[in-house]
Design an enzyme around this catalytic site. Structure first.
Site, mmCIF file in Angstrom:
data_model
loop_
_atom_site.group_PDB
_atom_site.id
_atom_site.type_symbol
_atom_site.label_atom_id
_atom_site.label_comp_id
_atom_site.label_asym_id
_atom_site.label_seq_id
_atom_site.Cartn_x
_atom_site.Cartn_y
_atom_site.Cartn_z
ATOM 1 N N ASN A 190 0.859 -1.178 0.000
ATOM 2 C CA ASN A 190 0.000 0.000 0.000
ATOM 3 C C ASN A 190 0.901 1.236 0.000
ATOM 4 O OD1 ASN A 190 -1.812 2.036 0.526
ATOM 5 N ND2 ASN A 190 -2.341 1.328 2.592
ATOM 6 N N TRP A 191 0.930 1.925 -1.127
ATOM 7 C CA TRP A 191 1.857 3.069 -1.250
ATOM 8 C C TRP A 191 1.316 4.333 -0.587
ATOM 9 C CZ3 TRP A 191 3.995 2.772 -7.004
ATOM 10 C CH2 TRP A 191 4.656 1.545 -7.166
ATOM 11 N N LYS A 192 0.074 4.296 -0.173
ATOM 12 C CA LYS A 192 -0.549 5.451 0.492
ATOM 13 C C LYS A 192 -0.341 6.721 -0.344
ATOM 14 C CE LYS A 192 -0.195 3.118 4.887
ATOM 15 N NZ LYS A 192 -0.107 3.196 6.339
ATOM 16 N N HIS A 205 -9.570 1.090 4.898
ATOM 17 C CA HIS A 205 -8.277 1.223 5.585
ATOM 18 C C HIS A 205 -8.471 2.106 6.824
ATOM 19 C CE1 HIS A 205 -4.188 2.415 6.508
ATOM 20 N NE2 HIS A 205 -3.823 1.313 5.875
ATOM 21 N N GLU A 239 -5.588 -5.299 10.417
ATOM 22 C CA GLU A 239 -4.532 -4.323 10.702
ATOM 23 C C GLU A 239 -4.822 -3.626 12.023
ATOM 24 O OE1 GLU A 239 -2.450 -2.860 6.969
ATOM 25 O OE2 GLU A 239 -4.361 -1.811 6.973
ATOM 26 N N SER A 282 3.250 -2.556 10.354
ATOM 27 C CA SER A 282 4.703 -2.648 10.540
ATOM 28 C C SER A 282 5.297 -3.986 10.107
ATOM 29 C CB SER A 282 5.082 -2.321 11.991
ATOM 30 O OG SER A 282 4.667 -1.006 12.318
ATOM 31 N N GLY A 336 2.787 -1.248 4.344
ATOM 32 C CA GLY A 336 2.821 0.186 4.060
ATOM 33 C C GLY A 336 4.248 0.653 3.828
ATOM 34 N N GLY A 337 4.862 1.175 4.886
ATOM 35 C CA GLY A 337 6.195 1.777 4.790
ATOM 36 C C GLY A 337 7.219 0.918 4.057
HETATM 37 P P1 PGA Z 1 2.746 0.020 7.749
HETATM 38 O O1 PGA Z 1 1.277 0.257 7.115
HETATM 39 O O2 PGA Z 1 3.269 -1.239 7.123
HETATM 40 O O3 PGA Z 1 3.534 1.237 7.375
HETATM 41 O O4 PGA Z 1 2.547 -0.130 9.223
HETATM 42 C C1 PGA Z 1 0.398 -0.802 6.897
HETATM 43 C C2 PGA Z 1 -0.885 -0.291 6.306
HETATM 44 O O5 PGA Z 1 -1.350 0.787 6.709
HETATM 45 O O6 PGA Z 1 -1.485 -0.931 5.428
#
Ligand code: PGA
Length: 252
Positions: free
Chosen positions: A11-13, A97, A169, A215, A236-237
């Site tokens: 997920n590149w947000k 999300h 999540e 995470s 995400g990150g």
């Molecule tokens: P994160 O985000 O891996 O940066 O914790 C996960 C997400 O929001 O899908």
């Protein structure tokens, strides 16, 4: 046990311009030693969905939208329809999300509409659920998860569930560097599968993929994936760097 093919989703947000999104996609396409036993997907911002889909053509990495409207077209300023997502090369959409829920006030009912819209127009839907820290501390985790599953999947048929993925999540683990322990994650996933079995039937629950998110990193993906009810990850990150995402999708 179901025959669930693991899915890793990035997920590149709200990150990446055209240039860096395409470069990331290209690096992933080059580095992904496509394996039959797992699926990989990235969700770039809407603005570069079609460029990224183009770069990933033929790579076996799918493209998804980070959100989606339920209508095909019309007066819905600021929204993107499921057919637009498909037109841009997208095959799936994330809905509900926690950032949508918390920062933009999206309710279970709205998330449900989005999911049903995605399914109605042929997309795969990734329904995100998860408790906040406060809810966990008040021992309301299971109540919250069960409500989010029930309401999020209202009106979704057993047949449509073949195109639904659930992403667990925990909100307190997203972007915080604080991953749920493998025991905490497995416990929540098994619980969610139980809710699905009650709502539909056991075979539907056994075939539905439940991803863990919060995470996820190269250092914890392997042990998470060893849990019996963890069928993949929403990242995400660590999905924004080709090297770390490639390590994650090549989990052992
Ligand atoms: P994160 O985000 O891996 O940066 O914790 C996960 C997400 O929001 O899908």
């Amino acid at each position: 046990m179901g025959n669930r093919r693991p899915l890793i989703a990035g997920n590149w947000k709200m990150h990446t311009t055209v240039v860096d999104g395409c470069r990331l996609a290209l690096d992933l396409a080059k580095g992904w030693q496509s394996k039959e036993d797992r699926e990989v997907l990235v969700a770039p911002p809407f603005t570069i969905l079609s460029e990224v889909a183009h770069v990933l053509e033929g790579s076996a990495i799918m493209v998804a939208a980070q959100n989606v409207c339920w209508e095909e077209k019309g007066a819905f300023t600021g929204e993107i329809s499921p057919t637009m997502v498909r037109d841009a090369g997208g095959r799936a959409a994330i809905v509900g999300h926690s950032e949508r829920r918390q920062l933009f006030g999206e309710s279970d009912a709205l998330v449900n509409r989005r999911l049903r819209g995605a399914l109605a127009f042929g997309l795969m839907g990734i329904l995100c659920i998860g408790e906040t820290l406060e809810e966990r501390e008040q021992e309301r985790t299971f109540a919250v998860l069960s409500q989010q599953v029930e309401r999020g999947l209202e009106g979704v048929s057993a047949a449509e569930m073949a195109r639904v993925v659930v992403a667990y999540e925990p909100v307190w683990a997203i972007g915080t560097g604080r991953t749920a322990s493998k025991e905490q994650a497995q416990e929540a996933h098994a619980f969610i599968r139980g809710v699905l079995a009650k709502k539909f039937e056991k075979s539907v629950a056994e075939q539905t993929r439940i991803l863990y998110g919060g995470s996820v990193k190269p250092t914890n993906i392997d042990e998470l994936m060893r849990q019996p009810d963890i069928d993949g990850a929403l990242v995400g990150g660590a999905a924004l760097e080709a090297e770390s995402f490639l390590r994650i999708i090549h989990f052992q």
